[in-house]
Design an enzyme around this catalytic site. Structure first.
Site, PDB file in Angstrom:
ATOM      1  CG  HIS A  35      -0.450   0.354   2.499  1.00 58.89           C
ATOM      2  ND1 HIS A  35      -0.199  -0.663   3.576  1.00 58.89           N
ATOM      3  CD2 HIS A  35      -0.376   1.514   2.973  1.00 58.89           C
ATOM      4  CE1 HIS A  35       0.267   0.010   4.602  1.00 58.89           C
ATOM      5  NE2 HIS A  35       0.153   1.311   4.310  1.00 58.89           N
ATOM      6  CG  ASP A  49       0.476  -3.878   2.815  1.00 59.65           C
ATOM      7  OD1 ASP A  49       1.099  -3.522   1.944  1.00 59.65           O
ATOM      8  OD2 ASP A  49      -0.084  -3.466   3.756  1.00 59.65           O
ATOM      9  CB  SER A  62       2.844   1.761   6.253  1.00 56.39           C
ATOM     10  OG  SER A  62       1.450   2.113   7.198  1.00 56.39           O
TER      11      SER A  62
END
Length: 734
Positions: free
Chosen positions: A80, A215, A668
Site C-alpha cells: 500500500h 502487504d 507502514s
C-alpha cells in the site's frame, strides 16, 4: 466505566507502561535495560548511531518507511506504500494493480513516478538554541522569527543539492532538531504482488485481525554513474547503500523480543483532554462523513470507467483507510473512555503542580493554553468548509501557481516554505503528477459536493460567492462548473507547467477561470493564513511551557518520556504476542496459509490468486533457495508455537503476526527486527482496538500487525519465482 477508572488509577500510580514509546534513536542507551529485558541484544549504542547497521539501512518515502535489503539498492516496503508507483505504471492494457508486476532483470524496472523519493537520514542535530534565538513577545513576529531561523539552518544544511534538510519541532516546540537526509530521486518498481495478495481482505479486514495480507513490494534506488543522486535516466545505475538488512529466514516465535524502526507520522499523547473531546465530538465525525461521501462517489464512478478506477485507486485506498481509522478512534473513545482517563491524569497533574513549588506558576500557563485552544478550534471550524470549497485539483494548482508568482517577487530567504528555490523540483513534479490521478468528471463531481456542503453552512466568503455567483438561487451550480472546466487551459500539462514562469501581472490579467478564481481568493486565504500564524506564535510559547511542566511530572512518576510522533526516525520495541480482544476471544499471534485459503471466496477482496491457492492445497511450502525454511518442522515450525500445547499442529507458512511495538501511520513498511537486528517482518497495520493509541497507549490491547518475512520469501520462491531477487537477498538462520 469501572475499566476506565482502573486504567486512570494505573496511569497516576507511577507504574511504568511496558513497551510504550516512539523513541528518538539517541535515546536508546537510556532504555538499554528495557531492551535487554525484552531479549533485544543488539547494543543500544549501535541503534543510536545512524551511520551503523541497521539504522543506516532504514529509509523514508515521505509518507511511509522502507529499508535496503541488498547491496544493489533493492528496497522493501508495503504494497500500500508503493501503491502510487504501481498505479503510475498501470494502464488498461496492463493493469499491474490486478496482475502484479515482476521485473526479471534491472532493465525491465520502470520508474515509480516523478514524485517518488527515498530519504536516507544521515544526521539529527539539536538546534533548539539556534531556532529560539531573538524571539519576540509579539506572536506574529515570534512565529516569523522561528521560521526565519529554521530556514537559515536549512539553507546552510543544504549546501549540497543532494540533501534535503528540515527542522522539526519536538515536544510541541520545546526542542528543535535539524534532520539531514540524502535524497534518492530515481526510484523504480521491481516486484509487487497483485492487489488480491497485497491487499487481501481489503477494507473489510483493514485494522482487523486475524489478517492474511501480503502487504509488500520491492523498489530499487538508482543514481547517476558518478554515484550521486540524479533524476530518472536510462543511464543511471543501482545505488549502493552503506548497509542493507540481513533477513532471518527462521523468523520469530511467540514471546520473542522485537523492535521496529521507521517514520511515524503523528500522535497526540500529550494533547489536552479538551483537544480529544473536540476531535471526538466534531473533527473526526466531520472528516469521516466527508470521506465516506467521496469514497461512495469514487467507487460508483470507477465501476463504469476503468480509467477512472485506475487513476483514483490510490486516492480511494487512502480515503478508505483514513475513514476507517476515524471510525475506529470514535469507537475506541467510547469503549475505553479515554477522555475520562486523560482527564484523570490532568487532574493529577494539576494537583502535582499545586504541591510543587518549582512548578506552581505553570498552572496559569496551563490555563492560558486552554484559552488559546478554544480560539484555535473556533478558527478551524470557521475555515473548514471554505478550505474544502477549494478542493478541485485545478483550483488547488491555480492557487499554488499564483502564490508562487507572488513569492518569487521576494528574496528567496523570505519566501514561504514550499515556494523557495529548493522546492521547485518537487513543485514541478507535483504539477506533472496531477494527470496520473485526475479525471475532469471526477474532480468536478467531488468539488461540487464540497461546494454544496459549503453552501449549507454559515461561514461564507464573499469572494468565493461572488466569483461562482453562489448568492443567485436561480443558477445551477453544476452548469457553472461545467463552464469552468471547459474553458480552462490547466488540463493541458504543458500549459499548466508554463505558469510556473509567469509573473503576477500575467495571472491578474488572465481570462482562465481557475486562475481568475485563484486571484480572487488570494487575499482571503492570506488573511486567514496570517491569523493562523499569529495564533501559532502564541502557541509556540504556551505549548513548550506546558510541556516543560508535563515532562517534569512524568519523570516524577517514572513514566517514559519521548516526543509525540512527527514524521522523524523513531525506534519502538516490544514482543511477539496475541491479545484478548473481548470476552472469551483471544487472538493468537500468527496466522498461516491455510487461514488465507479458508477466507477465499473468489470475490474481491477475498479473491486470492489461483496460483497461491494451488500451492497451499499442494502444501508446497518451499523449494531450492529457501527450502529449509518451510520443509523442516522440527527446525522452525515447532519452535514457532512453543507456547502452545500442540506446536506441531501449525505445520504451515506464517503469513502475518502481532507484536506490542508502538506504531502509528507512517510506520507502514517499517522493518521489524529480531533481537539481533535481523529483518523478520514488515509493519503494515494495527488492530482495531489499538487505533486509539494515537491518544493513549493501552498495553493490554495495543498490537501492531506485521507481514512475516517467511511469507514474503514463500511468495517470491514458490508462487512468483522471483529467483533473481532471492539471489540478491542475504538470508541467515538462527
Amino acid at each position: 466505566m469501572r475499566k476506565a477508572l482502573v486504567a486512570a488509577l494505573m496511569l497516576s500510580s507511577g507504574i511504568t507502561i511496558a513497551d510504550e514509546g516512539q523513541w528518538q534513536p539517541y535515546q536508546m542507551p537510556s532504555i538499554a535495560d528495557k531492551l535487554s529485558e525484552r531479549g533485544i541484544h543488539i547494543a543500544a549504542e549501535q541503534l543510536a548511531d545512524l551511520t551503523q547497521y541497521p539504522m543506516n539501512a532504514v529509509v523514508g518515502l515521505g509518507y511511509c518507511t522502507a529499508s535496503f535489503v541488498s547491496p544493489q539498492g533493492l528496497v522493501v516496503t508495503n504494497h500500500h506504500c508503493a501503491y502510487q508507483a504501481i498505479q503510475y505504471n498501470s494502464k488498461k492494457e496492463h493493469n499491474y494493480i490486478e496482475t502484479g508486476f515482476l521485473a526479471k532483470k534491472m532493465s525491465d524496472e520502470p520508474s515509480a513516478g516523478p514524485n517518488e523519493r527515498l530519504y536516507i537520514t544521515e544526521a539529527v542535530t539539536d538546534v533548539s538554541a539556534e531556532v529560539k534565538t531573538g524571539l519576540s513577545d509579539d506572536p506574529l513576529k515570534r512565529f516569523e522569527t522561528i521560521q526565519a531561523n529554521r530556514k537559515a539552518l536549512i539553507k546552510q544544511c543544504e549546501s549540497d543539492e543532494n540533501y534535503r534538510c528540515s527542522v522539526r519541532s519536538f515536544h510541541n516546540g520545546l526542542e528543535y532538531y535539524l534532520i539531514k537526509q540524502l535524497i534518492i530521486r530515481d526510484v523504480r518498481l521491481v516486484y509487487a504482488p497483485p492487489e488480491s495478495v497485497g491487499a487481501f481482505g481489503g477494507d473489510i479486514d483493514n485494522y482487523e485481525y486475524p489478517r492474511h495480507s501480503g502487504d509488500f513490494t520491492f523498489l530499487r534506488a538508482y543514481v547517476g554513474k558518478d554515484g550521486k543522486p540524479a533524476a530518472y535516466s536510462a543511464d543511471n545505475v543501482p545505488f549502493t547503500p552503506k548497509s542493507y538488512l540481513k533477513i532471518n529466514r527462521d523468523g520469530v516465535k511467540a514471546g520473542d523480543g522485537v523492535f521496529a524502526a521507521g517514520y511515524p507520522g503523528s500522535t497526540s499523547r500529550y494533547r489536552l483532554t479538551s483537544e480529544l473531546k473536540f476531535a471526538s465530538d466534531w473533527l473526526y465525525p466531520t472528516l469521516a462523513s466527508r470521506y465516506q461521501l467521496r469514497i461512495n462517489t469514487l467507487e460508483a464512478m470507477g465501476e463504469h470507467d476503468t480509467d477512472v478506477a485506475i487513476k483514483y485507486a490510490g486516492t480511494l485506498l487512502s480515503m478508505a483507510n483514513r475513514m476507517k481509522k476515524y471510525n475506529g478512534l470514535l469507537d475506541g473513545f467510547k469503549a475505553t473512555d479515554i477522555a475520562g482517563i486523560k482527564q484523570s491524569r490532568e487532574d493529577d497533574f494539576s494537583h502535582w503542580l499545586a504541591n510543587n513549588s518549582e512548578y506552581q506558576h505553570y498552572q496559569a500557563k496551563f490555563d492560558q493554553l486552554e484559552a488559546l485552544l478554544i480560539e484555535q478550534r473556533a478558527a478551524q471550524q470557521r475555515r473548514y468548509f471554505f478550505d474544502n470549497a477549494q478542493s478541485s485539483a485545478l483550483l488547488s494548482a491555480a492557487n499554488q501557481l499564483y502564490r508562487l508568482a507572488k513569492e518569487q517577487t521576494k528574496p528567496d530567504a523570505e519566501r514561504e516554505e514550499g515556494y523557495q528555490t529548493r522546492d521547485m523540483k518537487m513543485f514541478k513534479a507535483r504539477l506533472k503528477r496531477i494527470d496520473s490521478r485526475f479525471a475532469v468528471s471526477v474532480d468536478k463531481t467531488l468539488w461540487l459536493q464540497d461546494l454544496n456542503a459549503y453552501l449549507a453552512q454559515a461561514h461564507r466568503v464573499a469572494a468565493l460567492d461572488e466569483m461562482l455567483n453562489l448568492n443567485n438561487s436561480d443558477i445551477i451550480l453544476a452548469d457553472t462548473l461545467d463552464k469552468l472546466y471547459s474553458s480552462t487551459s490547466l488540463t493541458d500539462p504543458a500549459k499548466r507547467l508554463a505558469w510556473m514562469n509567469a509573473d503576477v501581472n500575467a495571472f491578474e490579467t488572465s481570462r482562465d477561470p481557475f486562475i481568475r478564481l485563484a486571484v480572487a481568493l488570494y487575499d482571503t486565504n492570506m488573511t486567514q493564513e496570517q491569523a493562523q500564524k499569529t495564533l501559532a506564535g502564541k502557541l509556540s510559547q504556551a505549548r513548550p511551557d506546558y510541556m516543560q511542566a508535563v515532562i517534569a511530572y512524568y519523570k516524577a512518576n517514572d513514566w517514559p518520556v519521548y516526543p509525540d510522533a512527527n514524521g522523524t526516525l523513531r525506534i519502538t520495541y516490544g514482543m511477539v504476542d496475541g491479545y484478548q480482544s473481548r470476552d472469551a476471544l483471544y487472538k493468537q499471534p500468527f496466522t498461516r496459509l491455510e487461514g488465507l485459503a479458508a477466507k477465499h471466496t473468489g470475490v474481491a477482496p477475498f479473491n486470492a490468486p489461483q496460483k497461491v491457492l494451488d500451492a497451499i492445497t499442494a502444501k508446497r511450502y518451499g523449494s531450492h533457495q529457501v527450502e529449509s525454511v518451510y520443509q523442516d518442522p522440527a527446525s522452525w515450525l515447532c519452535r514457532l508455537f512453543s507456547c502452545l500445547d500442540k506446536p506441531e499442529s501449525f505445520g504451515s507458512v506464517p503469513v502475518n503476526f502481532l507484536s506490542s511495538v508502538d506504531t502509528t501511520g507512517g510506520n507502514s513498511g517499517s522493518p521489524v527486527f529480531n533481537g539481533k537486528g535481523e529483518l523478520i517482518g514488515l509493519n503494515f497495520d494495527s488492530t482495531y482496538e489499538a487505533i486509539t493509541k494515537d491518544w493513549f497507549f493501552n498495553p493490554t490491547i495495543t498490537r501492531a500487525v506485521h507481514v512475516d518475512f517467511r511469507y514474503i520469501l514463500w511468495m517470491m520462491d514458490e508462487v512468483d519465482h522471483a529467483d533473481n531477487l532471492l539471489d540478491e537477498l542475504t538470508l541467515v538462520s538462527n
